[in-house]
Design a protein around this motif. Structure first.
Motif, short mmCIF file in Angstrom:
data_model
loop_
_atom_site.label_atom_id
_atom_site.label_comp_id
_atom_site.label_asym_id
_atom_site.label_seq_id
_atom_site.Cartn_x
_atom_site.Cartn_y
_atom_site.Cartn_z
N TRP A 1 -11.16 8.72 12.08
CA TRP A 1 -11.12 8.66 10.69
C TRP A 1 -11.66 9.88 9.93
O TRP A 1 -10.83 10.24 9.16
CB TRP A 1 -11.98 7.37 9.99
N THR B 1 -6.27 5.99 4.95
CA THR B 1 -5.79 4.56 5.04
C THR B 1 -4.61 4.35 6.01
O THR B 1 -3.60 4.57 5.78
CB THR B 1 -5.20 4.18 3.55
N LYS C 1 -1.09 4.30 1.11
CA LYS C 1 -1.80 4.65 -0.04
C LYS C 1 -1.57 6.07 -0.47
O LYS C 1 -2.44 6.71 -0.73
CB LYS C 1 -3.20 4.35 0.00
N ARG D 1 0.98 -1.20 -0.06
CA ARG D 1 0.16 -0.02 -0.07
C ARG D 1 0.95 1.20 -0.12
O ARG D 1 0.84 2.02 0.88
CB ARG D 1 -1.03 -0.03 1.17
#
Ligand code: FES
Length: 133
Positions: free
Chosen positions: A110, A119, A78, A60
């Motif tokens: 989040w 992420t 990411k 990632r």
């Protein structure tokens, strides 16, 4: 004052030929952009920018992490190293680092994190919490 660290993987998004890395990796490009913005950043004295060779988020890329004594450690992935969006990505990393700095336990919800920082590869509790659990 507690010292914070922003780790940046310099191996992420590498190009490999015959088992050897060639050229400049995406992680190195992200690090260079972060270093540029970090130099002007108000928290530059509190946050050490530290390159690392891998944080096991290889699938990632690109990966960065925040760590500080007594706080949760976050590894993010990411973060694409696309040249066109690098300044925006680096700004998002530093904006998120500011939120992390303000939180006594380092916990980042989040929804409050900038979009490129949503992420999370792993979240590790602080040593003191891990010992008492
Ligand atoms: S190569 Fe970047 S996390 Fe492993």
């Amino acid at each position: 004052m507690t010292q914070h660290t922003l780790f940046v993987c310099t191996t992420c998004a590498s190009t490999w030929e015959n088992g050897k890395r060639v050229g400049i990796s995406g992680g190195e490009r992200l690090l260079a952009q972060l270093a540029q913005q970090h130099a002007e950043w108000e928290l530059r004295e509190q946050f050490t920018l530290q390159p690392v060779s891998c944080m096991s988020a290889c699938d990632r890329p690109c990966a960065v992490a925040f760590a500080a004594p007594g706080k949760h450690t976050f590894v993010f992935g990411k973060l694409s190293a696309d040249e066109a969006t690098l300044p925006e990505k680096a700004a998002a990393v530093l904006n998120c680092a500011e939120l992390y700095f303000e939180k006594p336990d380092g916990l980042l919800a989040w929804a409050e994190r900038p979009k490129p920082m949503r992420t999370v590869v792993s979240r590790v509790p602080p040593l003191s919490a891990a010992r008492s659990a």
